[in-house]
Structure formats: C-alpha cells, structure tokens
Design an enzyme around this catalytic site. Structure first.
Site, PDB file in Angstrom:
ATOM      1  N   ASP A  21       0.835  -1.206   0.000  1.00 36.15           N
ATOM      2  CA  ASP A  21       0.000   0.000   0.000  1.00 36.15           C
ATOM      3  C   ASP A  21       0.867   1.252   0.000  1.00 36.15           C
ATOM      4  O   ASP A  21       1.972   1.250   0.541  1.00 36.15           O
ATOM      5  CB  ASP A  21      -0.924  -0.030   1.234  1.00 36.15           C
ATOM      6  CG  ASP A  21      -2.061   0.965   1.125  1.00 36.15           C
ATOM      7  OD1 ASP A  21      -2.320   1.475   0.019  1.00 36.15           O
ATOM      8  OD2 ASP A  21      -2.698   1.244   2.159  1.00 36.15           O
ATOM      9  N   ASN A  23       1.325   3.353  -2.928  1.00 38.05           N
ATOM     10  CA  ASN A  23       1.886   3.773  -4.226  1.00 38.05           C
ATOM     11  C   ASN A  23       1.403   5.161  -4.639  1.00 38.05           C
ATOM     12  O   ASN A  23       2.176   5.985  -5.129  1.00 38.05           O
ATOM     13  CB  ASN A  23       1.477   2.785  -5.331  1.00 38.05           C
ATOM     14  CG  ASN A  23       2.082   1.415  -5.146  1.00 38.05           C
ATOM     15  OD1 ASN A  23       2.918   1.221  -4.277  1.00 38.05           O
ATOM     16  ND2 ASN A  23       1.655   0.456  -5.953  1.00 38.05           N
ATOM     17  N   TRP A  26       2.949   7.884  -2.515  1.00 35.00           N
ATOM     18  CA  TRP A  26       4.374   8.007  -2.861  1.00 35.00           C
ATOM     19  C   TRP A  26       4.532   8.867  -4.111  1.00 35.00           C
ATOM     20  O   TRP A  26       5.383   9.749  -4.171  1.00 35.00           O
ATOM     21  CB  TRP A  26       4.959   6.610  -3.089  1.00 35.00           C
ATOM     22  CG  TRP A  26       6.431   6.574  -3.300  1.00 35.00           C
ATOM     23  CD1 TRP A  26       7.395   6.470  -2.336  1.00 35.00           C
ATOM     24  CD2 TRP A  26       7.128   6.638  -4.562  1.00 35.00           C
ATOM     25  NE1 TRP A  26       8.646   6.455  -2.912  1.00 35.00           N
ATOM     26  CE2 TRP A  26       8.511   6.559  -4.278  1.00 35.00           C
ATOM     27  CE3 TRP A  26       6.719   6.746  -5.888  1.00 35.00           C
ATOM     28  CZ2 TRP A  26       9.478   6.585  -5.275  1.00 35.00           C
ATOM     29  CZ3 TRP A  26       7.681   6.786  -6.886  1.00 35.00           C
ATOM     30  CH2 TRP A  26       9.050   6.706  -6.574  1.00 35.00           C
ATOM     31  N   HIS A  38       2.773   3.090  -8.916  1.00 39.06           N
ATOM     32  CA  HIS A  38       2.657   1.655  -9.200  1.00 39.06           C
ATOM     33  C   HIS A  38       3.907   1.156  -9.938  1.00 39.06           C
ATOM     34  O   HIS A  38       4.428   0.082  -9.625  1.00 39.06           O
ATOM     35  CB  HIS A  38       1.402   1.368 -10.050  1.00 39.06           C
ATOM     36  CG  HIS A  38       0.121   1.753  -9.363  1.00 39.06           C
ATOM     37  ND1 HIS A  38      -0.129   1.474  -8.034  1.00 39.06           N
ATOM     38  CD2 HIS A  38      -1.006   2.389  -9.817  1.00 39.06           C
ATOM     39  CE1 HIS A  38      -1.327   1.925  -7.709  1.00 39.06           C
ATOM     40  NE2 HIS A  38      -1.879   2.495  -8.767  1.00 39.06           N
ATOM     41  N   TRP A  70     -11.427  -2.557  -8.759  1.00 41.01           N
ATOM     42  CA  TRP A  70     -12.094  -2.357 -10.052  1.00 41.01           C
ATOM     43  C   TRP A  70     -12.824  -1.025 -10.097  1.00 41.01           C
ATOM     44  O   TRP A  70     -13.075  -0.489 -11.173  1.00 41.01           O
ATOM     45  CB  TRP A  70     -13.097  -3.484 -10.339  1.00 41.01           C
ATOM     46  CG  TRP A  70     -12.467  -4.806 -10.663  1.00 41.01           C
ATOM     47  CD1 TRP A  70     -12.559  -5.945  -9.920  1.00 41.01           C
ATOM     48  CD2 TRP A  70     -11.676  -5.149 -11.812  1.00 41.01           C
ATOM     49  NE1 TRP A  70     -11.867  -6.966 -10.527  1.00 41.01           N
ATOM     50  CE2 TRP A  70     -11.313  -6.513 -11.697  1.00 41.01           C
ATOM     51  CE3 TRP A  70     -11.221  -4.437 -12.929  1.00 41.01           C
ATOM     52  CZ2 TRP A  70     -10.535  -7.178 -12.645  1.00 41.01           C
ATOM     53  CZ3 TRP A  70     -10.445  -5.096 -13.871  1.00 41.01           C
ATOM     54  CH2 TRP A  70     -10.114  -6.444 -13.725  1.00 41.01           C
ATOM     55  N   ARG A  72     -11.694   1.819  -9.186  1.00 43.46           N
ATOM     56  CA  ARG A  72     -10.789   2.970  -9.398  1.00 43.46           C
ATOM     57  C   ARG A  72     -10.999   3.536 -10.805  1.00 43.46           C
ATOM     58  O   ARG A  72     -11.582   2.862 -11.670  1.00 43.46           O
ATOM     59  CB  ARG A  72      -9.341   2.514  -9.241  1.00 43.46           C
ATOM     60  CG  ARG A  72      -9.036   2.181  -7.793  1.00 43.46           C
ATOM     61  CD  ARG A  72      -7.572   2.056  -7.537  1.00 43.46           C
ATOM     62  NE  ARG A  72      -7.363   1.887  -6.103  1.00 43.46           N
ATOM     63  CZ  ARG A  72      -6.216   2.014  -5.491  1.00 43.46           C
ATOM     64  NH1 ARG A  72      -5.131   2.310  -6.176  1.00 43.46           N
ATOM     65  NH2 ARG A  72      -6.115   1.851  -4.197  1.00 43.46           N
ATOM     66  N   LEU A 132      10.893 -20.581  -3.796  1.00 41.21           N
ATOM     67  CA  LEU A 132       9.774 -19.749  -3.345  1.00 41.21           C
ATOM     68  C   LEU A 132       8.573 -19.852  -4.288  1.00 41.21           C
ATOM     69  O   LEU A 132       8.742 -19.841  -5.509  1.00 41.21           O
ATOM     70  CB  LEU A 132      10.252 -18.288  -3.305  1.00 41.21           C
ATOM     71  CG  LEU A 132       9.186 -17.228  -3.026  1.00 41.21           C
ATOM     72  CD1 LEU A 132       8.771 -17.256  -1.558  1.00 41.21           C
ATOM     73  CD2 LEU A 132       9.699 -15.830  -3.393  1.00 41.21           C
ATOM     74  N   ARG A 189       1.570  -4.963   6.298  1.00 41.73           N
ATOM     75  CA  ARG A 189       0.940  -3.916   5.476  1.00 41.73           C
ATOM     76  C   ARG A 189       1.810  -2.673   5.531  1.00 41.73           C
ATOM     77  O   ARG A 189       2.211  -2.224   6.610  1.00 41.73           O
ATOM     78  CB  ARG A 189      -0.467  -3.578   5.972  1.00 41.73           C
ATOM     79  CG  ARG A 189      -1.120  -2.515   5.067  1.00 41.73           C
ATOM     80  CD  ARG A 189      -2.541  -2.200   5.403  1.00 41.73           C
ATOM     81  NE  ARG A 189      -3.128  -1.346   4.385  1.00 41.73           N
ATOM     82  CZ  ARG A 189      -4.370  -1.422   3.935  1.00 41.73           C
ATOM     83  NH1 ARG A 189      -5.193  -2.316   4.438  1.00 41.73           N
ATOM     84  NH2 ARG A 189      -4.808  -0.604   3.001  1.00 41.73           N
ATOM     85  N   ARG A 195      -5.341  -1.734   8.664  1.00 44.39           N
ATOM     86  CA  ARG A 195      -6.540  -2.525   8.405  1.00 44.39           C
ATOM     87  C   ARG A 195      -6.208  -3.650   7.431  1.00 44.39           C
ATOM     88  O   ARG A 195      -5.141  -3.658   6.820  1.00 44.39           O
ATOM     89  CB  ARG A 195      -7.689  -1.655   7.901  1.00 44.39           C
ATOM     90  CG  ARG A 195      -7.364  -0.826   6.705  1.00 44.39           C
ATOM     91  CD  ARG A 195      -8.569  -0.049   6.159  1.00 44.39           C
ATOM     92  NE  ARG A 195      -8.105   0.813   5.096  1.00 44.39           N
ATOM     93  CZ  ARG A 195      -7.693   2.063   5.251  1.00 44.39           C
ATOM     94  NH1 ARG A 195      -7.740   2.640   6.442  1.00 44.39           N
ATOM     95  NH2 ARG A 195      -7.239   2.767   4.231  1.00 44.39           N
ATOM     96  N   GLU A 208       0.472 -13.247  12.711  1.00 41.53           N
ATOM     97  CA  GLU A 208       0.986 -12.043  13.351  1.00 41.53           C
ATOM     98  C   GLU A 208       0.843 -10.896  12.347  1.00 41.53           C
ATOM     99  O   GLU A 208       1.142 -11.063  11.159  1.00 41.53           O
ATOM    100  CB  GLU A 208       2.465 -12.220  13.721  1.00 41.53           C
ATOM    101  CG  GLU A 208       2.711 -13.280  14.759  1.00 41.53           C
ATOM    102  CD  GLU A 208       2.073 -12.957  16.105  1.00 41.53           C
ATOM    103  OE1 GLU A 208       2.068 -11.770  16.492  1.00 41.53           O
ATOM    104  OE2 GLU A 208       1.575 -13.890  16.765  1.00 41.53           O
TER     105      GLU A 208
HETATM  106  C1  FPP Z   1      -1.872   0.054  -3.384  1.00 36.76           C
HETATM  107  O1  FPP Z   1      -1.404   1.390  -3.348  1.00 36.76           O
HETATM  108  C2  FPP Z   1      -1.293  -0.694  -4.492  1.00 36.76           C
HETATM  109  C3  FPP Z   1      -1.983  -1.266  -5.501  1.00 36.76           C
HETATM  110  C4  FPP Z   1      -3.456  -1.217  -5.592  1.00 36.76           C
HETATM  111  C5  FPP Z   1      -1.327  -1.948  -6.627  1.00 36.76           C
HETATM  112  C6  FPP Z   1      -0.085  -2.711  -6.334  1.00 36.76           C
HETATM  113  C7  FPP Z   1       0.671  -2.891  -7.574  1.00 36.76           C
HETATM  114  C8  FPP Z   1       2.014  -2.875  -7.700  1.00 36.76           C
HETATM  115  C9  FPP Z   1       2.935  -2.791  -6.586  1.00 36.76           C
HETATM  116  C10 FPP Z   1       2.626  -2.919  -9.064  1.00 36.76           C
HETATM  117  C11 FPP Z   1       2.822  -4.210  -9.747  1.00 36.76           C
HETATM  118  C12 FPP Z   1       2.703  -5.429  -8.951  1.00 36.76           C
HETATM  119  C13 FPP Z   1       3.071  -6.644  -9.380  1.00 36.76           C
HETATM  120  C14 FPP Z   1       2.842  -7.812  -8.522  1.00 36.76           C
HETATM  121  C15 FPP Z   1       3.699  -6.852 -10.677  1.00 36.76           C
HETATM  122  P1  FPP Z   1      -2.471   2.559  -3.511  1.00 36.76           P
HETATM  123  O2  FPP Z   1      -2.629   2.826  -4.954  1.00 36.76           O
HETATM  124  O3  FPP Z   1      -3.757   2.179  -2.830  1.00 36.76           O
HETATM  125  O4  FPP Z   1      -1.762   3.723  -2.764  1.00 36.76           O
HETATM  126  P2  FPP Z   1      -2.447   4.886  -1.889  1.00 36.76           P
HETATM  127  O5  FPP Z   1      -3.116   4.207  -0.721  1.00 36.76           O
HETATM  128  O6  FPP Z   1      -1.293   5.735  -1.482  1.00 36.76           O
HETATM  129  O7  FPP Z   1      -3.435   5.595  -2.765  1.00 36.76           O
END
Ligand code: FPP
Length: 247
Positions: A21, A23, A26, A38, A70, A72, A132, A189, A195, A208
């Site tokens: 979480d 992205n 960031w 992302h 979906w 978004r 893995l 997380r 959450r 855990e």
């Molecule tokens: C949540 O951050 C992240 C996602 C919904 C997507 C995760 C995807 C990746 C890390 C990229 C590719 C992954 C793979 C496995 C190839 P958010 O967008 O909810 O961030 P925010 O809470 O800051 O808005």
C-alpha cells in the site's frame, strides 16, 4: 548488524503475505500521477521476492489488485493491468533462474484476456521451480473467496457428496483458493494504514500482523527481514497460556 544476519534460520515463516500500500501517496509526494507510484512499486516487488527466496520463505502472497480496486478510475485500472502484463513478460526468465514458482488467487476470469493468458504462460513456465512460490492476489477479496467456497460446498451437499456434519475447518481450507499452501504466519501492510482490507480473512486467524509506515515503492528486502525479525521475537500462543508453551 543487518536484520538478515539476526534471523533464526529454523524459524523463518513458511508463508508471508503483504498488503502493498502507498503507491499513490508516494507518487503524490513528487507531484506525479498514481501510476508512477505503481511503476516504482515493481522495484519493491523485485527486492522482496529476492529477499524472501534468500532466507527460505516458501510462500509469498502479494495483494496486487483487490475486487474493490475495479472501482478505481478506468485509466488507473488499465495502467495496472498493462503493468502486470509487462512485469510478467519481463521478469519470468529471472524468476525461473531464481527457482521461483508462480500461483494466482482471486477471480482470475474477471481479468482481461491478455492478463489471463500471460499469467497462464508464466505459471506454466515456472511450474518446475522448487524454491519460493510467489502468489499474486488478483481481483481478490476474502469475502468473494469465502462466498465462492460456500457455494461450491453447498453444491456438493446438494449432490450428496458432502454431509453437512463433515463441514469443518479442514474442509473449508480445501475449498479456499489457498488450499495448497499453509496459512500465513505473518501479514505485513505498508503505508501506515492499520486494516486488513478484505485480504485472507479466513487464513489470517492466527497470523501475526505487522504494520509499517513505509510506502510500498520504498520497501526493500531489508524491511522484510526487519518484519520477520520482529515476528521471531513475538510469542505465538494460539489461545494457550505462556506457561503451557514452556511446558
Ligand atoms: C496500493 O497502493 C497498491 C496497488 C493497488 C497496486 C499494487 C501494484 C504494484 C505494486 C505494481 C505491480 C505489482 C506486481 C505484482 C507486478 P495505492 O494505490 O492504494 O496507494 P495509496 O493508498 O497511497 O493511494
């Protein structure tokens, strides 16, 4: 001393699950679009997959796209699906060299056809790996998974193949998407949110939980080792008392 060197090798969790979480936040820090976050999240995925393999984690489950995602904006969903296809295409050879197997959980049929095909191609290519297992949760939500399990069990009951009295924890496990894996001992997380967001609700009954303020694109294997070090210093009682554990 690095966290990796502090880990007790015979107490590495078999299964670690991560809610990636942060992205979007960031990306916003540098005035960029959410998809920029992302894209940079992929480097974190690479590092964490490598780290989990190095220390002998058997299953690493990443929450990459939830049922709720979906809703978004279409541009963001399309970008995420495109990124997924690109990453799988680009990384499968490297994953093969690292002896990584791939699995997916979730409503895979709801994904675009090209994503389904790319996943199937990569799963097949990595099928003989023995290290893995990387599990991608895609179009996944726990309530969806449990509801599907209940529907399939009900069908079996209707056909007379299962007696209602036979329905217990083990049977439920067999009907989950995760039937071939142990439950995660550790759920991480990132981004400071505390959450679970509809992730592995059945499977984390005794996991855990570890929350870190780091945003996903900044997360690296050393952060994973820190979380596992923290995990190794917790007492897992499974409803028993500390004294019972000692004796
Ligand atoms: C949540 O951050 C992240 C996602 C919904 C997507 C995760 C995807 C990746 C890390 C990229 C590719 C992954 C793979 C496995 C190839 P958010 O967008 O909810 O961030 P925010 O809470 O800051 O808005």
């Amino acid at each position: 001393m690095l966290f990796k060197d502090k880990l007790i090798s015979d107490r590495i969790p078999k299964h670690v699950a991560i809610i990636m979480d942060g992205n979007g936040r960031w990306a916003a820090q540098s005035g960029n679009e959410r998809t920029f976050g992302h894209e940079h999240g992929v480097e974190a995925v690479r590092s964490v997959v490598a780290g989990a393999g190095e220390i002998g984690v058997q299953y690493l489950t990443l929450y990459a796209f939830s049922t709720e995602n979906w809703s978004r904006p279409k541009d963001e969903v399309d970008a995420l699906m495109g990124l997924l296809v690109q990453v799988i295409s680009d990384e499968t050879d490297e994953l093969q060299k690292s002896n990584v197997r791939l699995r997916v959980i979730g409503d895979i049929k709801s994904l675009p056809q090209n994503v389904q095909e790319k996943l199937a191609w990569s799963i097949e290519k990595l099928n003989s790996s023995t290290g893995l297992t990387l599990v991608l949760a895609l179009s996944y939500s726990s309530k969806w998974e449990i509801t599907e399990a209940v529907k399939r069990i009900a069908e079996q009951v209707k056909l007379g193949k299962i007696e209602p009295s036979e329905i217990d924890n083990e049977l439920m496990d067999r009907f989950m998407n995760t039937s071939e894996m142990p439950d995660p001992e550790l759920l991480i997380r990132t981004s400071g949110e505390c959450r679970i967001s509809n992730f592995l609700l059945w499977q984390i009954a005794y996991s855990e939980l570890y929350f870190t303020p780091k945003l996903w694109p900044d997360y690296r294997k050393e952060d994973l080792f820190e979380a596992i070090y923290d995990f190794q210093n917790r007492e897992r009682r499974f409803g028993k008392t500390s004294q019972q554990l000692v004796s």
